[in-house]
Design a protein around this motif. Sequence first.
Motif, PDB file in Angstrom:
ATOM      1  N   PRO A 174      40.955  39.006  38.332  1.00 23.02           N
ATOM      2  CA  PRO A 174      42.458  39.088  38.076  1.00 23.02           C
ATOM      3  C   PRO A 174      42.892  40.572  38.165  1.00 23.02           C
ATOM      4  O   PRO A 174      43.804  40.768  38.656  1.00 23.02           O
ATOM      5  N   GLY A 175      42.036  41.730  37.781  1.00 25.72           N
ATOM      6  CA  GLY A 175      42.509  43.083  37.632  1.00 25.72           C
ATOM      7  C   GLY A 175      42.431  43.760  38.995  1.00 25.72           C
ATOM      8  O   GLY A 175      43.022  44.861  39.078  1.00 25.72           O
ATOM      9  N   GLN A 176      41.511  43.153  39.993  1.00 22.19           N
ATOM     10  CA  GLN A 176      41.233  43.653  41.084  1.00 22.19           C
ATOM     11  C   GLN A 176      42.654  43.478  42.171  1.00 22.19           C
ATOM     12  O   GLN A 176      43.184  42.385  42.044  1.00 22.19           O
ATOM     13  N   LYS A 177      42.840  44.479  43.103  1.00 19.55           N
ATOM     14  CA  LYS A 177      43.659  44.127  44.072  1.00 19.55           C
ATOM     15  C   LYS A 177      43.149  43.905  45.426  1.00 19.55           C
ATOM     16  O   LYS A 177      41.845  44.307  45.773  1.00 19.55           O
TER      17      LYS A 177
ATOM     18  N   LEU B 294      38.073  34.984  45.380  1.00 17.20           N
ATOM     19  CA  LEU B 294      37.858  36.279  44.781  1.00 17.20           C
ATOM     20  C   LEU B 294      38.915  36.909  43.720  1.00 17.20           C
ATOM     21  O   LEU B 294      38.546  37.738  42.860  1.00 17.20           O
ATOM     22  N   LYS B 295      40.151  36.912  44.185  1.00 17.50           N
ATOM     23  CA  LYS B 295      41.139  37.289  43.412  1.00 17.50           C
ATOM     24  C   LYS B 295      41.409  36.543  42.198  1.00 17.50           C
ATOM     25  O   LYS B 295      41.536  37.218  41.010  1.00 17.50           O
ATOM     26  N   ALA B 296      41.002  35.249  42.099  1.00 17.34           N
ATOM     27  CA  ALA B 296      41.167  34.688  40.921  1.00 17.34           C
ATOM     28  C   ALA B 296      40.042  34.926  39.765  1.00 17.34           C
ATOM     29  O   ALA B 296      40.018  34.817  38.812  1.00 17.34           O
ATOM     30  N   ALA B 297      38.683  35.266  40.510  1.00 17.57           N
ATOM     31  CA  ALA B 297      37.595  35.606  39.743  1.00 17.57           C
ATOM     32  C   ALA B 297      37.704  37.065  39.008  1.00 17.57           C
ATOM     33  O   ALA B 297      37.223  37.391  38.322  1.00 17.57           O
TER      34      ALA B 297
END
Length: 192
Positions: free
Chosen positions: A189-192, A184-187
């Motif tokens: 990238p702007g989200q924490k 999910l983080k790779a999909a």
Amino acid sequence: MEITMFSETGAAWVAAAVAVGAFVLTILQTRIAKAAVDHAKEVHLDQMQPYVFADIRSAEHTKGLAMLVVCNEGPTVATYVHIKFSRPLVIERGPDDPPLGEWKIKSLPPGAQFVRPLGAMVTFLGSNGDSPVQVTVDAHGLYSNEKLETLTYELDLPQLKKTSAAGKTISHAAEALESMAKTLKAANPGQK
């Protein structure tokens, strides 16, 4: 002086022999083609039949529980499924549970499995695990509406006593959650 190899009568005989030979070859080719088509139909019918079997194994989520699993891994519905054991299996689920000698299932869809608990694995094998048990599986195919070939084989219960069934643990769940978080983080990238 002209020399001819054949007379007209000889040529007629040769032509007749060639025609008869061609006729015979045509008959042979027709028979071979018919046999090939019949074989292809048989293979197609076989591929469209259900494939039903029974097994005794540990429950997927509760490894200490013995389960009778009946599966249909064929592409069509199995009907009139009849599982029979060479000797009744003692079931230790409750005080009134009779031994299980057979199990009849009216229909079993493709890819389905029916699961029947047999009790704690240690108790079940203690009561039943001294010798192999023979299983006979009968069923009908819905596609051809005829009885399938009977399967008969042994379940080696004494060998089952010697196996260990490891289940998934909390660490497996934690690893799966970490993997999902990384994806999910790779999909995003702007989200924490």
